[in-house]
Design a protein around this motif. Structure first.
Motif, PDB file in Angstrom:
ATOM      1  N   GLN A 255       3.278  -1.073   3.441  1.00  0.00           N
ATOM      2  CA  GLN A 255       2.875  -2.310   4.110  1.00  0.00           C
ATOM      3  C   GLN A 255       2.362  -3.309   3.075  1.00  0.00           C
ATOM      4  O   GLN A 255       1.647  -2.940   2.143  1.00  0.00           O
ATOM      5  CB  GLN A 255       1.774  -2.029   5.142  1.00  0.00           C
ATOM      6  CG  GLN A 255       2.201  -1.078   6.244  1.00  0.00           C
ATOM      7  CD  GLN A 255       3.330  -1.645   7.085  1.00  0.00           C
ATOM      8  OE1 GLN A 255       3.323  -2.814   7.437  1.00  0.00           O
ATOM      9  NE2 GLN A 255       4.302  -0.809   7.400  1.00  0.00           N
TER      10      GLN A 255
ATOM     11  N   ASP B 240       0.835  -1.195   0.000  1.00  0.00           N
ATOM     12  CA  ASP B 240       0.000   0.000   0.000  1.00  0.00           C
ATOM     13  C   ASP B 240       0.874   1.251   0.000  1.00  0.00           C
ATOM     14  O   ASP B 240       2.108   1.167  -0.088  1.00  0.00           O
ATOM     15  CB  ASP B 240      -0.976  -0.014   1.171  1.00  0.00           C
ATOM     16  CG  ASP B 240      -0.289  -0.033   2.532  1.00  0.00           C
ATOM     17  OD1 ASP B 240       0.931   0.197   2.601  1.00  0.00           O
ATOM     18  OD2 ASP B 240      -0.985  -0.280   3.543  1.00  0.00           O
TER      19      ASP B 240
ATOM     20  N   GLN C  64       1.710   3.181   2.387  1.00  0.00           N
ATOM     21  CA  GLN C  64       2.613   3.269   3.535  1.00  0.00           C
ATOM     22  C   GLN C  64       3.736   2.229   3.465  1.00  0.00           C
ATOM     23  O   GLN C  64       4.565   2.149   4.365  1.00  0.00           O
ATOM     24  CB  GLN C  64       1.833   3.059   4.849  1.00  0.00           C
ATOM     25  CG  GLN C  64       0.930   4.207   5.234  1.00  0.00           C
ATOM     26  CD  GLN C  64      -0.381   4.210   4.451  1.00  0.00           C
ATOM     27  OE1 GLN C  64      -0.837   3.157   4.016  1.00  0.00           O
ATOM     28  NE2 GLN C  64      -0.949   5.376   4.253  1.00  0.00           N
TER      29      GLN C  64
END
Length: 146
Positions: free
Chosen positions: A60, A56, A58
């Protein structure tokens, strides 16, 4: 003809035979689109797919499932190949160590229905010893043979 000449010819013939036999079993690097086409044609040989884990904004990992309490030998994740096609990958062994920090992944296996059944995973991770270098680790599925 001397016995040593005959022996030499036999050794060379055996070496050529071994090379030809192993070259026929060699797998090739393809994309998920090509892997799907091979599976539809009935070709079940092992193939390599290179890609990156889907992440994603971020950083992650998304679409990863591994719960060792339920089944320690079932690991699923989504891999994005070099053509930016995302595909579910199923690996019937524990999640490899350092999987989360891998830069690039090579999965070896074949397409089975809606997913890629992986028998071996090669991870390329940033080296913990030298900045800017990549470290490669290999993980193979250990399944019981009946």
């Amino acid at each position: 003809m001397k016995l040593s000449h005959i022996f030499g010819i036999v050794v060379i013939a055996l070496a050529i035979g071994i090379i030809v036999a192993t070259a026929g079993d060699a797998s090739s690097y393809v994309t998920f689109k090509q892997a799907t086409a091979l599976a539809q044609d009935g070709d079940d040989k092992m193939i390599h797919v290179v890609g990156k884990v889907k992440k994603d904004a971020q950083g992650q990992i998304v679409d990863m499932f591994y719960n060792p309490a339920i089944d320690p030998n079932h690991f699923e994740f989504t891999l994005v190949d070099n053509d930016n096609r995302a595909q579910k990958v199923v690996y019937n062994s524990p999640k490899p160590q350092d999987f989360d920090r891998s830069e690039q992944i090579v999965v070896i296996g074949a397409m089975q229905g809606d997913h890629f059944q992986c028998n071996k995973i090669l991870l390329k991770c940033p080296s913990k010893y030298q900045d800017g270098k990549l470290e490669t680790t290999e993980h193979e599925a250990k399944t019981a043979q009946l």
